[in-house]
Scaffold this motif. Structure first.
Motif: not given
Ligand code: TYD
Ligand code: NAD
Length: 350
Positions: A91-93, A223-225, A260-262, A287-289
């Motif tokens: 996604v970032d790319r 806190k994105n899930v 959650q990511n954290i 635009g972070h889902d």
């Molecule tokens: P990612 O592994 O890039 O998968 P996707 O975007 O397809 O879900 O990211 C997973 C989650 O982690 C996403 O909410 C973005 C977050 N993230 C970070 O917080 N830090 C990072 O360095 C990366 C790569 C992702």
């Protein structure tokens, strides 16, 4: 009887290589696997070093956008299943450079569809036993609030250039069924984790940085899930859909492992015995889902698939794998893996 032949695109990437290993270890020499991959930065033939000597496995370096190359492969091999993983996947790319996502994910998919259609059609329809599986993502459904799940009927509402390109490809694949009766399925899966994932994605990135004592970038409030699925469970689902899925249908694949990511970052740090001080909150992704969560009841009721690996077991196995395969991780992070193709194949297309 001829052995079923799987054309796997993007088989040198994370999920594709796990799928190929899963298939060859399950079906042994009763199937043939062709791996079509152009080896972008995400393609690493080292991922397949355990199986690349097998006589029923073959690697072809080609771009899915190359009409002649793809047509040649279909012409010279009786392909039964085209399992389509090849994609730009990060996604970032896609936020930095959307164009290559449209080229590979949309135009590349149409090119594969056209070749499969041309070689599989008969005067009246399609040869029996053929299937095109579009490996897609839950990200095409957009973002959820705190409640609810994505079902196969959830309208497509992608937000990132990546998910928009996957949604476009999905709609094209579906249109080939609706228009021509072309035998296809689409799988939409939640976030995968496991061995051989490129360390730009959250879990291997955190393991790699934590091992090196480097900061761990957590986007926004952390806190994105995401709904995490162990990659081998995904491989098993794709195999089932390819063989038994009703043509024309979409199947969601999910792990029922919402975190959650954290929380993920802390689980990894605790497991490695590393300090939480490495956690560094950084600017949020554009635009972070907020939340993805899959309702996988259709694939369970129709095909009997369920995830077998709990997050506790899967993450332990994954961390152990990266620790044991520190060389792989170092090569992937430094770019040294790019030398593997030269070393193994001398730059010539086998
Ligand atoms: P990612 O592994 O890039 O998968 P996707 O975007 O397809 O879900 O990211 C997973 C989650 O982690 C996403 O909410 C973005 C977050 N993230 C970070 O917080 N830090 C990072 O360095 C990366 C790569 C992702
Ligand atoms: P990846 O980035 O690790 O691998 C992609 C592979 O495709 C690489 O080997 C790369 O060399 C190849 N490739 C890229 N462009 C190509 C081209 N033009 N021609 C031929 N090969 C090309 O990706 P991944 O994480 O293994 O994802 C595989 C598929 O699964 C993708 O379609 C992705 O959208 C989907 N998916 C991934 C996840 C996830 O969590 N990783 C979740 C759901 C769905």
């Amino acid at each position: 009887m001829n052995k079923p032949t799987f054309l796997t695109t993007g088989g040198a990437g994370f999920i594709g290589s796990n799928f190929i290993r899963f298939m060859l270890s399950n079906y042994k020499d009763s199937i043939k696997v062709i791996n079509l991959d152009s080896l972008t930065y995400a393609g690493n033939l080292e991922n397949l070093s355990e199986i690349d000597h097998l006589p029923n496995y073959r690697f072809i370096k080609a771009d899915i956008c190359d009409e002649q190359a793809v047509d040649y492969i279909f012409l010279n091999n009786d392909i039964d299943f085209c399992v389509h993983f090849a994609a730009e996947s990060h996604v970032d790319r896609s936020i930095k450079d959307p164009s290559v996502f449209v080229k590979t994910n949309v135009l590349g998919t149409v090119n594969l569809l056209n070749a499969a259609k041309k070689h599989w059609q008969t005067g009246t329809g399609f040869k029996s036993g053929k299937k095109f599986v579009q490996v897609s993502t839950d990200e095409v459904y957009g973002s959820l609030g705190a409640e609810g799940y994505f079902t196969e009927k959830t309208p497509l509402a992608p937000h990132s250039p990546y998910s928009a390109s996957k949604a476009s490809a999905d709609m094209l694949v579906q249109s080939y069924f609706d228009t021509y009766g072309f035998p296809m399925n689409i799988t939409r899966c939640s976030n995968n984790y496991g061995p051989f994932q490129f360390p730009e994605k959250l879990i291997p990135l955190v393991i790699n940085n934590a091992r090196a004592g480097k900061p761990l970038p957590v986007y926004g409030d952390g806190k994105n899930v995401r709904d995490w699925l162990y990659v081998e469970d995904h491989a098993r689902a794709i195999d089932l859909v390819a063989r038994k899925g009703t043509p024309g249908e979409v199947y969601n694949v999910g792990g029922h492992n919402e975190l959650q990511n954290i929380e993920i970052v802390k689980i990894i740090l605790d497991s490695l015995g590393s300090s939480h001080d490495l956690i560094t909150y950084v600017e949020d992704r554009l635009g972070h889902d907020r939340r993805y969560a899959i309702d996988a009841s259709k694939i369970k009721s129709e095909l009997g698939w369920e995830p077998e690996t709990s997050f506790g077991v899967g993450i332990k196995r994954t961390i152990e794998w990266y620790l044991k395969n520190n060389g792989w991780l170092k090569n992937a992070a430094s770019g040294d893996y790019l030398k593997y193709y030269e070393r193994m194949y001398g730059g010539t297309n086998p």
